[in-house]
Write an enzyme that holds these catalytic residues in place. Structure first.
Site, PDB file in Angstrom:
ATOM      1  N   ASP A 162       3.277  52.790 -41.575  1.00 39.91           N
ATOM      2  CA  ASP A 162       2.893  54.181 -41.287  1.00 39.91           C
ATOM      3  C   ASP A 162       2.580  54.362 -39.797  1.00 39.91           C
ATOM      4  OD1 ASP A 162       2.434  56.792 -41.922  1.00 39.91           O
ATOM      5  OD2 ASP A 162       0.350  56.489 -42.524  1.00 39.91           O
TER       6      ASP A 162
ATOM      7  N   HIS B 247      10.773  57.077 -35.897  1.00 43.65           N
ATOM      8  CA  HIS B 247      11.414  56.348 -37.002  1.00 43.65           C
ATOM      9  C   HIS B 247      12.384  55.288 -36.465  1.00 43.65           C
ATOM     10  CE1 HIS B 247       9.448  58.901 -39.775  1.00 43.65           C
ATOM     11  NE2 HIS B 247      10.182  59.993 -39.546  1.00 43.65           N
TER      12      HIS B 247
ATOM     13  N   LEU C  97      14.514  34.608 -47.641  1.00 48.48           N
ATOM     14  CA  LEU C  97      13.557  35.715 -47.761  1.00 48.48           C
ATOM     15  C   LEU C  97      14.100  36.837 -48.665  1.00 48.48           C
ATOM     16  CD1 LEU C  97      11.040  37.269 -46.637  1.00 48.48           C
ATOM     17  CD2 LEU C  97      12.533  38.077 -44.793  1.00 48.48           C
TER      18      LEU C  97
HETATM   19  C1  IPE Z   1       3.912  56.668 -47.052  1.00 51.70           C
HETATM   20  O1  IPE Z   1       3.654  57.207 -45.826  1.00 51.70           O
HETATM   21  C2  IPE Z   1       5.340  56.362 -47.187  1.00 51.70           C
HETATM   22  C3  IPE Z   1       5.905  55.478 -46.174  1.00 51.70           C
HETATM   23  C4  IPE Z   1       5.273  54.780 -45.289  1.00 51.70           C
HETATM   24  C5  IPE Z   1       7.318  55.374 -46.221  1.00 51.70           C
HETATM   25  P1  IPE Z   1       3.141  58.692 -45.626  1.00 51.70           P
HETATM   26  O2  IPE Z   1       2.705  58.760 -44.238  1.00 51.70           O
HETATM   27  O3  IPE Z   1       4.167  59.665 -46.065  1.00 51.70           O
HETATM   28  O4  IPE Z   1       1.911  58.772 -46.604  1.00 51.70           O
HETATM   29  P2  IPE Z   1       0.845  59.943 -46.792  1.00 51.70           P
HETATM   30  O5  IPE Z   1       1.584  61.129 -47.304  1.00 51.70           O
HETATM   31  O6  IPE Z   1       0.259  60.171 -45.460  1.00 51.70           O
HETATM   32  O7  IPE Z   1      -0.136  59.392 -47.771  1.00 51.70           O
HETATM   33  C1  IPE Z   2       5.888  56.434 -41.811  1.00 49.27           C
HETATM   34  O1  IPE Z   2       5.535  57.134 -40.671  1.00 49.27           O
HETATM   35  C2  IPE Z   2       7.353  56.542 -42.085  1.00 49.27           C
HETATM   36  C3  IPE Z   2       7.688  57.463 -43.161  1.00 49.27           C
HETATM   37  C4  IPE Z   2       6.847  58.043 -43.952  1.00 49.27           C
HETATM   38  C5  IPE Z   2       9.086  57.719 -43.379  1.00 49.27           C
HETATM   39  P1  IPE Z   2       5.132  58.657 -40.718  1.00 49.27           P
HETATM   40  O2  IPE Z   2       6.355  59.462 -40.500  1.00 49.27           O
HETATM   41  O3  IPE Z   2       4.373  58.962 -41.959  1.00 49.27           O
HETATM   42  O4  IPE Z   2       4.194  58.704 -39.476  1.00 49.27           O
HETATM   43  P2  IPE Z   2       2.839  59.521 -39.323  1.00 49.27           P
HETATM   44  O5  IPE Z   2       1.930  59.117 -40.426  1.00 49.27           O
HETATM   45  O6  IPE Z   2       3.214  60.961 -39.398  1.00 49.27           O
HETATM   46  O7  IPE Z   2       2.343  59.121 -37.977  1.00 49.27           O
HETATM   47 MG    MG Z   3       2.371  58.880 -42.358  1.00 48.32          MG
END
Ligand code: IPE
Ligand code: IPE
Ligand code: MG
Length: 599
Positions: free
Chosen positions: A362, A379, A472
């Site tokens: 995240d 991303h 892995l």
């Molecule tokens: C969860 O991340 C999904 C991934 C890391 C792919 P999010 O950033 O979308 O989660 P919430 O919505 O903040 O809980």
């Molecule tokens: C996690 O990073 C990746 C996905 C959920 C696809 P986020 O896109 O949720 O990044 P933040 O939480 O907004 O920083």
């Molecule tokens: Mg996020």
């Protein structure tokens, strides 16, 4: 007899019968007395008892081996059992019988953990024996009690209530200590020949003797006094008639006869005198028959008069499709790429290494935002971080890495442009075939609905191309949702029930797991989330039930393999208890930690 017991347990499949026969014959030839005690159980439960007891005995034999590293052998066997339990079957006969028993009787998958961990510790032979009675008692509890409890669970699942009176727990513990002390005394010679002393050092010293007297097999007056005192102690601990009077008639006969047989062993040890230091002491055939003969007659009559109320033997499990056999990778695979800055993985104690790390990656959006960049750049950078972490996981020898790439909620709620860009990055990686160059097995978990068809095809092609890999295992959770995964399992179970495949059996944890799309994936040891948020976000609810959690602040694109290694190192310092009380000592000694992965 064997065939009749199998028929009572509704075991008809020839291969399965052969598996139970292996357990039966192994116990009969190596643990004759205990085997005959198990034969006092109701016939329909005997095969299950053979399988469970064979697992404990085999683990004990592996730990006792003086050739090679017993602890490592036991660990390998334990891991194989764990895998087989998830698959619902095994190529190894003892494990096949154990898996069948665990499934049919809905026994907990971690039922062996306490005993196997204690045996593994013994096998390391870091100390000659327990220093105090307290340590001795802890070992007795770890080694004996789980099997006794499993027998009670079997009876309970067969419909017979065998209440353990909480006020009598101390008495049960003492009885189990009595069994353990009898074993220690009658097998003293065998233990000594392996260099093991299983009696508490403080008791030896109290009688004015020491470990050397025993290991040199000197029958001094002090040793003689110690042994006769311990024989009397074991006899008192075994003599607790008030325990069996509180039990239903069937279990009472089993327990009483078992204790009488153990008292016959104590008698044999007493008769042996100095020879006790040279040979294992066992009652002769006549003495054994005197106990077993009437015991069997009494057990048969009792189980006839007081049968199991409602025998709920479940039919053999519905085996999930076995994965394709894993073969060694063909063609030349490249080793993992080294870290750009030359960092090397730390040497973690092998016994403490996590087997499965799952990551909620995240922070991509915030990383990009902080730099004034579009979220998609976050991303992209996150993709690079993942590749580095995958190489780092392979380098340190992690068997399973599961990563959250996209949740069902993300797909539903994020702007289509962001999702399309994200999928385009993933598509690029998969098309480049980069993963195919390394010993990595790729798996995808998630729903195809809502994903472009060609992208789903690409995921399947990568899965197919890498399914024989033995290195892995990387599972990409993409359009994945934990609740959806559980719902799929429930739906698949309901379908099996509708089409008559369950045959009225109750749903056990094993059965439910086998219907999960990721049923064969081991439980997660460490769940790590980057980016500072502290939530699970619908990720792997089944597999993380007992995971250690780690939340770190760095945003995912700033992560590299060193952070994974740090997370794994942090994991090695955690004390996992699975609901038990804390261990007396840390599982890994300073010396082992110092020895690194060799431990
Ligand atoms: C969860 O991340 C999904 C991934 C890391 C792919 P999010 O950033 O979308 O989660 P919430 O919505 O903040 O809980
Ligand atoms: C996690 O990073 C990746 C996905 C959920 C696809 P986020 O896109 O949720 O990044 P933040 O939480 O907004 O920083
Ligand atoms: Mg996020």
């Amino acid at each position: 007899m064997f065939a009749a017991d199998c028929a009572q347990a509704e075991i008809y499949d020839p291969q399965l019968k052969a598996a139970y026969k292996t357990c039966h014959d192994y116990l009969r030839s190596t643990r004759a007395e205990e085997f005959w005690c198990l034969q006092l159980m109701p016939p329909a439960l005997r095969p299950a008892c053979w399988a469970l007891f064979a697992a404990y005995c085999l683990a004990d034999d592996l730990a006792d081996t003086t050739e090679g590293d017993g602890s490592q052998r036991l660990r390998a066997w334990r891991e194989a059992l764990d895998t087989d339990l998830r698959l619902g079957t095994s190529q190894d006969p003892v494990r096949q019988a154990v898996v069948h028993t665990m499934w049919c009787w809905n026994l907990k998958a971690d039922a062996f953990d306490v005993t196997f961990t204690a045996l593994e510790k013994d096998a390391l032979r870091t100390a000659p024996g327990p220093a105090t009675w307290q340590q001795w008692r802890a070992r007795s509890k770890d080694i004996n009690v789980p099997f006794l409890l499993q027998c009670l669970t079997l009876l309970r699942h067969a419909g017979l209530d065998t209440p353990l009176h909480l006020t009598r727990l101390d008495a049960y513990q003492q009885l189990s200590d009595g069994l353990f002390l009898t074993d220690s005394l009658t097998d003293l010679a065998d233990d000594l020949s392996r260099g093991d002393i299983t009696l508490p050092a403080e008791e030896l010293h109290r009688f004015g003797t020491c470990e050397t007297d025993l290991s040199q097999r000197r029958w001094t007056p002090a040793v003689q006094a110690l042994i006769s005192h311990l024989l009397a102690t074991a006899r008192t601990w075994l003599d607790q008639p008030e325990l069996w009077t509180g039990l239903p008639p069937g279990p009472a006969v089993v327990l009483r006869t078992g204790c009488t047989l153990y008292r016959a062993r104590l008698h044999a040890a007493e008769k042996a005198g100095p020879a006790l230091l040279q040979y294992a002491a066992r009652p002769d055939l006549a003495a054994r028959l005197r106990v077993i003969g009437p015991g069997r007659l009494l057990a048969a009559t009792t189980w006839h008069l007081f049968p199991l109320p409602e025998l709920r033997t479940a039919p053999p499990p519905v085996h999930p499709a076995l994965p394709a056999p894993r073969t060694a990778p063909t063609g030349l695979l490249e080793p993992p790429q080294p870290h750009a800055g030359g960092a090397r993985p730390p040497a973690l104690p092998a016994k403490r290494m996590p087997r499965h790390v799952a990551i909620i990656m995240d922070g991509n959006g915030r990383w990009a935002g902080a730099r004034g960049l579009p979220r998609n750049d976050g991303h992209k950078a996150g993709g690079k971080a993942l590749i580095d972490v995958m190489h780092g996981a392979a380098e340190i020898g992690l068997p399973h890495l599961t990563v959250y790439l996209l949740s069902t909620e993300n797909l539903e709620k994020r702007p289509p442009q962001e999702i399309n860009k994200l999928l385009a990055f993933a598509r690029q990686q998969l098309q480049a075939g980069d993963f195919l160059r390394y010993d990595v097995r790729i798996r995808w978990a998630g729903l195809p609905d809502g994903l472009p068809g060609d992208f789903v095809d690409l995921l399947h092609t990568n899965e197919e191309a890498t399914k024989g890999r033995t290195g892995l295992n990387v599972t990409f959770c993409l359009n994945y949702g934990g609740r959806s995964e559980l719902t799929q399992a429930a739906d698949s179970l309901a379908d099996a029930a509708r089409t008559g495949q369950l045959n009225g059996t109750r749903v056990s944890e094993h059965l439910l797991r086998s219907h999960l799309p990721l049923g064969d994936l081991p439980d997660v040891d460490l769940l790590w989330r980057t980016g500072g948020e502290q939530r699970i976000s619908n990720f792997l609810p089944w597999h993380t039930a007992y995971a250690e959690l780690l939340f770190t602040d760095k945003l995912w694109p700033d992560i590299d393999r060193r952070d994974l290694w740090e997370a794994m190192t942090e994991y090695t310092h955690r004390h996992r208890r699975y609901g038990a009380v804390p261990a007396l000592q840390p599982v890994v000694s300073a010396q082992e930690a110092h020895n690194g992965t060799s431990g």
